[in-house]
Design a protein around this motif. Sequence first.
Motif, PDB file in Angstrom:
ATOM      1  N   THR A  84       1.015  -1.240  -0.071  1.00  0.00           N
ATOM      2  CA  THR A  84       0.061  -0.152   0.100  1.00  0.00           C
ATOM      3  C   THR A  84       0.906   1.399   0.125  1.00  0.00           C
ATOM      4  O   THR A  84       0.768   2.315  -0.594  1.00  0.00           O
ATOM      5  N   LYS A  91      -6.125   2.085  -0.759  1.00  0.00           N
ATOM      6  CA  LYS A  91      -6.804   1.838   0.508  1.00  0.00           C
ATOM      7  C   LYS A  91      -7.630   3.209   0.886  1.00  0.00           C
ATOM      8  O   LYS A  91      -7.172   3.869   1.489  1.00  0.00           O
ATOM      9  N   LEU A  97      -9.573  -2.577   0.622  1.00  0.00           N
ATOM     10  CA  LEU A  97      -8.276  -2.635  -0.350  1.00  0.00           C
ATOM     11  C   LEU A  97      -8.493  -3.300  -1.579  1.00  0.00           C
ATOM     12  O   LEU A  97      -9.189  -4.072  -1.854  1.00  0.00           O
TER      13      LEU A  97
END
Length: 122
Positions: A84, A91, A97
């Motif tokens: 991420t 996100k 996600l």
Amino acid sequence: MVVKSFLDKVLLPDKKDVLRIHLYLKFLQYNIQPYENDINIVIELYLFGGYNNSKRQDEFFDICLEKKYKKSRQSIRNTLSKYTNLGVFEKPRNTSLSVSSKYIPSISFDKLLLQHTVTHAN
């Protein structure tokens, strides 16, 4: 300047193998050195369709543990957090996600054909 190219056709056994090649090329493009199981987790999340609630998150974690990509939920969380931060995942909020379209476009398909043109800068 002399420019040469290789033309080749490769038939792989599974769509995950095709996605693995594409993802590995994208990681090279962005100077990311992934582990094989990290690539497997990214592909699994992509094929899972991402998640947007804690139930789907738990289902995804269970799949990763069952396939032995990591040994614990915390290891999976650490991997997801790492990618991420690298921009591989989007996100928008907690327990939500998905794989960034910058790495793998969100499309539905029965067969996937890669058609890359790869060259070098130097």
